[in-house]
Scaffold this active site. Structure first.
Site, PDB file in Angstrom:
ATOM      1  CG  ASP A  16      -1.789   1.177   1.354  1.00 57.71           C
ATOM      2  OD1 ASP A  16      -2.474   1.514   0.379  1.00 57.71           O
ATOM      3  OD2 ASP A  16      -1.776   1.804   2.435  1.00 57.71           O
ATOM      4  CG  ASP A  18      -1.948   7.682   0.472  1.00 55.88           C
ATOM      5  OD1 ASP A  18      -1.135   8.602   0.363  1.00 55.88           O
ATOM      6  OD2 ASP A  18      -2.752   7.373  -0.423  1.00 55.88           O
ATOM      7  CG  ASP A 185      -2.306   2.291   6.353  1.00 55.75           C
ATOM      8  OD1 ASP A 185      -2.722   1.913   5.232  1.00 55.75           O
ATOM      9  OD2 ASP A 185      -2.675   3.351   6.886  1.00 55.75           O
TER      10      ASP A 185
END
Length: 242
Positions: A16, A18, A185
């Site tokens: 991922d 961001d 995240d």
């Protein structure tokens, strides 16, 4: 899956962007507040943005418009839909102009990518961020060279947490989902990984909609991406949740 049986079976990684590789809250805050100013709406703060980010730019803009009404009249769904074309125009123009200027690579992220690459694992970046935002950001931060593929939120018909983007990314990497580690995240990443059949590890420093990431159903958590490659070298069958 509470453990990854024989981590030697991992043949590739999906990462991922961001909240995993780059702290982009500053970019979001500048772009969103420029948009709100153009629309005559009140500003938003980074703590709220951290709770709302992660499901793509359109979802983020709609959430900001629906929830930011200090000193003004709240907007309903119909009013937000009517504002969306102008909101997206202003947001996109500012984001493209300032992309990466108010963001920073997380400590250990580049080193973690380098370690995984040195291990011979093909890497793909999969984000809900529009591809036109993601590509120049990775280039500006010196991370683009680690990835054989980069896919954005507009690369496929559906976004994470739908499993489709992960399934298609696995196809591009040439690996089966059970051989492909998802590194993210948030619950978005974990839910997509579970549905696609990928093992998943989450960073503890990301956004995750303001909720504790350790409560998310995942195979493990790391405080730095450099920890992942080290775990892969440990004894097969280790339970990452222990």
């Amino acid at each position: 899956m509470n453990s990854i049986s024989a981590l030697k079976d991992i043949r590739a990684c999906i990462v991922d962007l961001d909240g995993t590789l780059i702290d982009t809250l500053g970019d979001f805050e500048v772009a969103l507040n420029a948009m709100m100013a153009e629309l005559g709406r009140p500003s938003v703060n980074s703590s709220d943005i951290a709770r709302w980010v992660g499901k793509g730019s359109e979802h983020l803009i709609k959430t900001v418009l629906l929830n930011s009404f200090k000193g003004t009249e709240a907007l309903g769904d119909a009013a937000v839909e009517e504002l969306m074309p102008a909101a997206w125009k202003h947001y996109q123009a500012t984001y493209l102009r300032i992309n990466g200027q108010h963001s920073a690579v997380f400590h250990g992220a580049q080193e973690g990518l380098a370690a995984l690459q040195a291990r011979g694992l093909p890497l793909a970046c999969l984000t809900n961020k529009p591809l036109d935002f993601a590509l120049p950001l990775l280039e500006a931060k010196g991370l683009s060279g680690y990835f054989s593929h980069v896919f954005g939120g507009d690369s496929f018909p559906r976004k994470k947490p739908d499993p489709l983007p992960l399934i298609e990314t696995c196809k591009a990497l040439g690996t089966a989902p059970f051989q492909t580690l998802m590194i993210g995240d948030s619950a978005n990443d974990a839910q997509a990984a579970r549905a696609a059949g990928c093992p998943v590890v989450l960073t503890t420093y990301g956004y995750n909609h303001g909720e504790p990431v350790e409560a998310v159903d995942a195979d493990g958590w790391v405080s730095s991406l450099v920890d992942i490659e080290a775990w892969m070298g440990e004894t097969a069958g280790r339970n990452w949740k222990s």
